[in-house]
Write a protein that holds these residues in place. Sequence first.
Motif: not given
Lengths: 588, 588
Positions: A1, A5-6, A8, A343, B274-275, B278, B280, B284, B286, B331-332, B334, B336, B386-387, B412, B489
């Motif tokens: 959304m 962003f950051f 990971v 976690n 996890h995240k 990301a 943000q 964060h 988890d 976004w990322d 990955k 966990d 999310d988008e 969203a 959000w």
Amino acid sequence: MKKIFFFVLALCSLYAGAQQADRFPLHQFDELIDTKPHDDATVWEQLKQTACFSWGSTDVRYRKLDVPDISRKSSLRLKGWRGERVNAQAVLWTKADLGKVRIEVSDLTNGKHRIPASAVKAGFVRYVMTDELNKDGQGGCGHRPNKADWDSSLVADMIDINLELPVKARTTQPVWMNVWIPSDSQPGIYRGKLSVSGEKLAKQSLVFEIKVSNRVLPAPADWKMYVDLWQNPYAVARYYQVPLWSKEHFDAMRPIMRMLADAGQRTITASIMHKPWAGQTQDHYDSMIFRMKQLDGTWKFDYTVFDKWVDFMMNEVGIDDLISCYTMVPWDLKFDYYDQATNRVLFVEAKPVDRAYADYWGTFLKDFARHLKAKGWFEKTAISMDERPLKDMQEAIKVVKAADPGFKIMLAGNYHAEIQSDLYYLCIPYGQVFPQEVKAERERKGQISTYYTCCTEAFPNVFTFSSPAEAAWTAIHAVAGGYDGYLRWSTMSWPLDPLRDSRFRTWAAGDTYCLYPGPRSSIRFERLVEGLQCCEKILLLREELTRRKATRALDKLNRLVGNFMPGNSTAKTAAAVVNELNDYVNSL
Amino acid sequence: MKKIFFFVLALCSLYAGAQQADRFPLHQFDELIDTKPHDDATVWEQLKQTACFSWGSTDVRYRKLDVPDISRKSSLRLKGWRGERVNAQAVLWTKADLGKVRIEVSDLTNGKHRIPASAVKAGFVRYVMTDELNKDGQGGCGHRPNKADWDSSLVADMIDINLELPVKARTTQPVWMNVWIPSDSQPGIYRGKLSVSGEKLAKQSLVFEIKVSNRVLPAPADWKMYVDLWQNPYAVARYYQVPLWSKEHFDAMRPIMRMLADAGQRTITASIMHKPWAGQTQDHYDSMIFRMKQLDGTWKFDYTVFDKWVDFMMNEVGIDDLISCYTMVPWDLKFDYYDQATNRVLFVEAKPVDRAYADYWGTFLKDFARHLKAKGWFEKTAISMDERPLKDMQEAIKVVKAADPGFKIMLAGNYHAEIQSDLYYLCIPYGQVFPQEVKAERERKGQISTYYTCCTEAFPNVFTFSSPAEAAWTAIHAVAGGYDGYLRWSTMSWPLDPLRDSRFRTWAAGDTYCLYPGPRSSIRFERLVEGLQCCEKILLLREELTRRKATRALDKLNRLVGNFMPGNSTAKTAAAVVNELNDYVNSL
């Protein structure tokens, strides 16, 4: 959304960066270049013969780019007990490129008796980069962040498994030979032949004979010496690029661990926490036990990894004397667990005197004891420590005993009168001694009392630049010093590129391993096994000579063994005293 | 054993650095200093009275160090439906130090009828540091690493829970009042009194009346508006310095989450990895689900945390419409898991088209469906996103449906005709519209269609510097735009020091929260609730007016609602259109 962003912060995976297949070679590889001054073309051109092949000495690391200083010998006489492994080194040197060279070994014959060629291992000795002792000559401890600060050079150490090797012009190429005399051999003199031939090399052969004694060296599993050479499964997984604890991982470990078993190895190195040694090796040890702190505050333990590792070592490798579990007192007093709430793998930070320490360890050890008893391993397990402040060790011992008074405890560290009786297995540093009555009492109680070397010693040691005889000397010192055996903290804690470069970010080069990926042996490992065999022979001969009341022979044996005490030998005299002892032992 | 070692790179603990008790105050605290120019002593000394107390406007954030621009009013007339919460703001300003000041509210009386003082919440409005829109005036997205780059100032926003507050010389101290008219009140005009008194302040009182309509606003749980204000349990644990998912954590969350329930909140925000965003936010999210990749390659899942959180929200807070599970497409990319072999939390890196993605999610979703069905929650659960690029979302949807075609899916993000029919709940950004026939079709299918705002909008928004009326405007826009509700959000993704400083490393200040620790409400949150109430009133009135065929009133109502569309209002006119609508609604 959010559009912004950051990233990971990705946790490093065990195999991060290990993408290139040739980064961790297992088969052919090129040695690094030796930039030291060496014999130039003029010297090499003085050779009358293009390529020479001669017996050399197992005490010498022949230099790759120098004409070897050898009185050429085409025959060699060796002696050995039945069941013993006997080493020899030959050297090939050439002014011209020989193309690919191969080694060949004949069967050994003694009339109608035969030792098959399969009992002989012969391999090219390969050159790895090494460095040197600390500048003050006092051992090899400390950080070595900048390789350029240390005088580096190529040394002959690894014994290759590749059957063919290109041998270039103006190089020296040693060949290591090891004959494992079958225990059921007929005593007598066996004769055999070691040959080299190549694309541009007509076959050259060297003859040798082994005089096989009627004495029998027991199989390594029956040796008296208590050998503790630590394993590092994590290094194997990384170098072989296989998932930890996968079939491929165990396949990779099996031949390596069997080399240790063949050296009389007794203990299984198990890590029961994250980074028991603060990640000091290239590949850190992790916990073989899963601990979950559950939401309700209770702990849950899972032994799947531990069990698989121990089962493998006991049942597939045959090392089953002791499961040595490190550690309750690491340098950094932080203890890992998976936290169900967050976690994450988190850490309890606690000193041994703290309540949190007793909670963490006490709860675990009770469950661990239950598990070990169910597996039938409780009597074979030690909770092991390295040297820490006495008070910390005392507190840790209290926690172990509170959890289960039957737990065996092990320490590799200084001799402390205050706790020695609590230690089923106590391994003290080179130079320290057990008071005689303490040693006797420990023997009566079935406790193990050994010694260790590490980076501290300038001599004796098994750095890649150490004199080859020092490895044998180190083993024999255990008998000389009245110890039950010897411990070395590293055998396969490989640096990043162990086949080519034995230097590491800490400690003098080679400190972290004497077995190479492949697996490949080394001059150091073969000479260590030689020393361990010598120990067994000494112990057996002492019994026999005592029984036979052969006082003079016994005295002489003990006098020669006496050379293997601090101050009685140096790096320079090690080879001589080892040879003198070996010769005498083999003469009895 | 080694003398030299490396320190373990300690993983950051959730509470790292949060050692000082006063770092995260829950009770008294001092506001930051406003360094902006303000009315000086000369201006303040012109006040005839030492301390003044007057009704103000809920549309104004009164400046702390300025004499407020107020025509003094000692009485106030309010209107409200039974069951409605009605806001008012009073202002106290003083040239002299007043010492500690207290607020007092009387019962409200209407002849023999009474609204008890306990139905009235009155609190000091506190000042927090804010910043500003992006320099181009276009919203508040983007990084703000250097606070000095942004024009910062103190603004009135938070409504304190402390009963006493020191009021210093030459300051303005607003007081917010909220009356929750009991649903069973007798209609009529109720009169009450709001008073302040202090150590150096004789009691001053303001009178007010509320004309209670005979109409009844349903309880929030029965509102038609679909309200989705995301919760962040991780921020609560950090700020309150309590262990995640502990009793203390739930005790801290209960009153906060009940504030959301009282705003008509429908969904439970659950993080299933996890995240999911990301990391943000300051704290964060988890994974609420434990995934272990076992040594044999199979997966094991544990829902202890997830179950505890959902149980709490459903049964202790009363929010039980939908468990919104984020996310399969972060976004990322990955994902966990705890890896049994390596004793670490590792990540699968995989795109939705990858086999590894389908393995990770497919295996999990099958088990998750089984678990949700066993809990009776399957029908109340959505796999939320999310988008993301359309293709990724399509692939993710395939994986969800392959695991269990009955799974609800939520997005969203932008309106995509290609996937809208798959989305049980679709929330699109401010300014986007559902095609009329799609919206109608979605309604028929029982699908939810809402809109959201985030950092993108300069207007309408709920930054701490936004005009208070914008919060109400935002809610009413949902009805104006024909949406089923509104999503935000963040409601409690607190920055490090939320009571004093609403700025954050990204986005315009206040974007990440409108509820404060304590818990404390805010002008923004109260005005948002006001807007949500207005929505319910509009929806009810539309029905009633349609039923009564009161076309003229309905037309006027819809005309006034029409002001709440993009382009028809600005930050400057928001208060006027909200007031105009409120007045008309309350006149019906």
